[in-house]
Design a protein around this motif. Structure first.
Motif, PDB file in Angstrom:
ATOM      1  N   THR A  34      38.696  38.219  38.864  1.00 58.39           N
ATOM      2  CA  THR A  34      40.123  37.476  38.502  1.00 58.39           C
ATOM      3  C   THR A  34      40.270  35.784  38.439  1.00 58.39           C
ATOM      4  O   THR A  34      39.308  35.364  39.540  1.00 58.39           O
ATOM      5  CB  THR A  34      40.989  37.650  39.844  1.00 58.39           C
ATOM      6  N   PRO A  35      40.249  35.292  37.436  1.00 61.09           N
ATOM      7  CA  PRO A  35      40.206  33.839  37.042  1.00 61.09           C
ATOM      8  C   PRO A  35      41.146  33.191  38.299  1.00 61.09           C
ATOM      9  O   PRO A  35      42.201  33.597  38.513  1.00 61.09           O
ATOM     10  CB  PRO A  35      40.594  33.611  35.865  1.00 61.09           C
ATOM     11  N   ILE A  36      40.616  32.036  38.476  1.00 58.79           N
ATOM     12  CA  ILE A  36      41.509  31.185  39.399  1.00 58.79           C
ATOM     13  C   ILE A  36      42.322  30.234  38.629  1.00 58.79           C
ATOM     14  O   ILE A  36      42.209  29.492  37.689  1.00 58.79           O
ATOM     15  CB  ILE A  36      40.640  30.272  40.267  1.00 58.79           C
ATOM     16  N   ILE A  37      44.031  30.374  39.115  1.00 58.77           N
ATOM     17  CA  ILE A  37      44.888  29.896  38.005  1.00 58.77           C
ATOM     18  C   ILE A  37      46.047  29.387  38.798  1.00 58.77           C
ATOM     19  O   ILE A  37      46.019  29.517  40.099  1.00 58.77           O
ATOM     20  CB  ILE A  37      45.591  31.013  36.984  1.00 58.77           C
ATOM     21  N   SER A  38      46.973  28.729  38.098  1.00 60.81           N
ATOM     22  CA  SER A  38      48.028  27.980  38.737  1.00 60.81           C
ATOM     23  C   SER A  38      48.092  27.213  40.007  1.00 60.81           C
ATOM     24  O   SER A  38      47.038  26.552  40.252  1.00 60.81           O
ATOM     25  CB  SER A  38      48.933  29.236  39.081  1.00 60.81           C
ATOM     26  N   TRP A 308      48.667  38.939  38.717  1.00 57.21           N
ATOM     27  CA  TRP A 308      47.834  37.716  39.457  1.00 57.21           C
ATOM     28  C   TRP A 308      46.442  38.308  39.911  1.00 57.21           C
ATOM     29  O   TRP A 308      45.745  37.280  39.729  1.00 57.21           O
ATOM     30  CB  TRP A 308      48.472  37.721  40.797  1.00 57.21           C
ATOM     31  N   SER A 309      46.136  39.571  39.774  1.00 56.17           N
ATOM     32  CA  SER A 309      44.987  40.232  39.928  1.00 56.17           C
ATOM     33  C   SER A 309      44.230  40.713  38.866  1.00 56.17           C
ATOM     34  O   SER A 309      43.074  40.573  38.684  1.00 56.17           O
ATOM     35  CB  SER A 309      44.940  41.259  41.162  1.00 56.17           C
ATOM     36  N   ILE A 310      45.011  41.409  37.917  1.00 57.52           N
ATOM     37  CA  ILE A 310      44.508  42.269  36.656  1.00 57.52           C
ATOM     38  C   ILE A 310      45.048  41.832  35.502  1.00 57.52           C
ATOM     39  O   ILE A 310      45.335  42.545  34.677  1.00 57.52           O
ATOM     40  CB  ILE A 310      44.375  43.593  36.936  1.00 57.52           C
TER      41      ILE A 310
END
Length: 407
Positions: A34-38, A308-310
């Motif tokens: 999962t990329p780190i976003i927001s 958020w995860s996938i």
């Protein structure tokens, strides 16, 4: 060593539950990238700056306005000092949320029988949304564990010797609020619960003194930490929220049904007075509020959102299957939680059920007023997981009765 072995033998299910929860969470973290976003990207970058000795994060309007986010930044920075690895942060998430499952079980067995508490905790451990959220650098996991530990200590308070336990509960809630500013919901519920205890003839002086100690512990830990961060220069805004109206502006956005709005962010997020005026303006549109509240209830309590995860799997067959499974869990948890309210109609509830139900009702009321998104249901679903044990208990008893009758 003998004491440890003895404890393990006496608590085999707790050991199993922790290991089972941890293993499936670790598998999720290893398999799902999962990329780190927001906001989580902003906070992660600030954590890296802290351990690298730079401080450009201090100039970001994000932290000047929302100083309360610095608690999570510092928490991550402390972990990164041990191992500077995103995987390590997610690994810690797995440990933390596995303990969350344990405390769900420990609290649940206070309101229903042992077998039902076990079923409820195992069901929560495989609930996809909170399970997969371990792959996200969310600021929700650790504070909720601290809240659960505080609640467990609180429901076990002996009011003949309550001072030390009350201090500990207050400290735990204070640290929880440092990491995520939602602990006021728990404080409000504890106050209402204290009133309830007084009404059922508990010693009002001891009850109110215990609550006062808890509140003071929470207040001193949080505000003391905020002042310390401000004085040290780590966080110019301390842990303060410098635009408390912002969440209400979003919460009463009728076009987005109370969800985040970029246009609102551009206009109101940094202007407190303008935000206050807009909140008053939106609330005055009374005719829109009932339908608006219904939409918010659906979003928070019934919407499934695994993005958020996938998010990388969105649109694929596996995503659709996982989303359906997650939606089933959400509906079942909601139905079983509503089923637990039957105890109140029959006047068969215990005080522990009263406390957990009050916490959910306060959450319900708060989220009618502020910003909502499906991810915020993380906290609610933990308390639902505790209450569903009551419905499971009822179903198990009915099944046993039918079996005895030979049906």
């Amino acid at each position: 060593m003998e004491n440890i072995i003895k404890w393990i033998k006496e608590n085999k299910f707790i050991v199993f539950l922790f290991l089972f929860s941890f293993v499936i969470r670790l598998i999720a973290v290893i398999v799902v990238d999962t990329p780190i976003i927001s906001d989580f990207k902003t906070m992660y970058d600030a954590s890296l700056e802290l351990i690298n000795g730079t401080d450009s994060y201090k100039d970001l309007s994000y932290f000047l306005l929302w100083g309360y986010q610095m608690g999570h930044v510092i928490y991550q920075a402390i972990l990164l000092l041990f191992f500077n690895s995103v995987f390590f942060l997610k690994f810690v998430n797995c440990i933390v949320t596995s303990f969350t499952v344990i405390f769900i079980y420990l609290i649940c067995r206070k309101i229903c029988n042992e077998n039902s508490a076990r079923i409820a905790s195992v069901l929560y451990s495989i609930f996809l949304f909170p399970l997969l959220l371990n792959t996200v650098l969310s600021n929700q996991q650790m504070p909720m564990l601290l809240i659960l530990i505080a609640i467990y200590k609180f429901i076990n308070i002996d009011y003949n010797k309550f001072i030390k336990s009350s201090i500990l509960v207050g400290i735990l809630l204070g640290f929880s609020n440092i990491l995520r500013s939602e602990t006021i919901v728990i404080i409000c519920a504890l106050f209402l619960y204290s009133i309830y205890l007084i009404l059922i003839k508990y010693d009002w002086k001891k009850i109110m003194l215990s609550f006062l100690i808890i509140f003071l512990g929470y207040f001193i830990v949080f505000n003391g930490s905020s002042s310390l961060l401000k004085l040290s220069g780590v966080s110019p805004s301390g842990l303060n929220n410098n635009n408390s109206m912002w969440k209400f502006v979003i919460g009463f956005n009728y076009e987005t049904s109370g969800m985040y709005s970029n246009s609102d962010a551009e206009i109101y997020s940094s202007d407190v007075e303008l935000a206050r005026e807009e909140v008053i303006n939106r609330i005055s549109q009374f005719e829109k509020i009932p339908l608006h509240f219904l939409k918010k209830v659906k979003i928070l309590w019934f919407n499934s959102d695994l993005d958020w995860s996938i998010a990388s799997l969105n649109g694929t067959f596996i995503y659709k299957v996982l989303n359906i499974i997650n939606q089933i869990f959400i509906v079942v948890f909601n139905i079983f939680t509503l089923g637990s309210l039957i105890n109140f109609l029959k006047l068969k509830f215990n005080k522990e059920q009263m406390l957990i139900t009050l916490i959910l009702f306060v959450y319900f009321g708060v989220y009618l007023l502020i910003e909502v998104m499906p991810r915020y249901a993380y906290s609610l679903q933990i308390f639902e997981a505790i209450l569903i044990g009551i419905s499971i208990d009822f179903i198990c008893k009915k099944v046993k009765d039918l079996c005895k009758k030979g049906v």
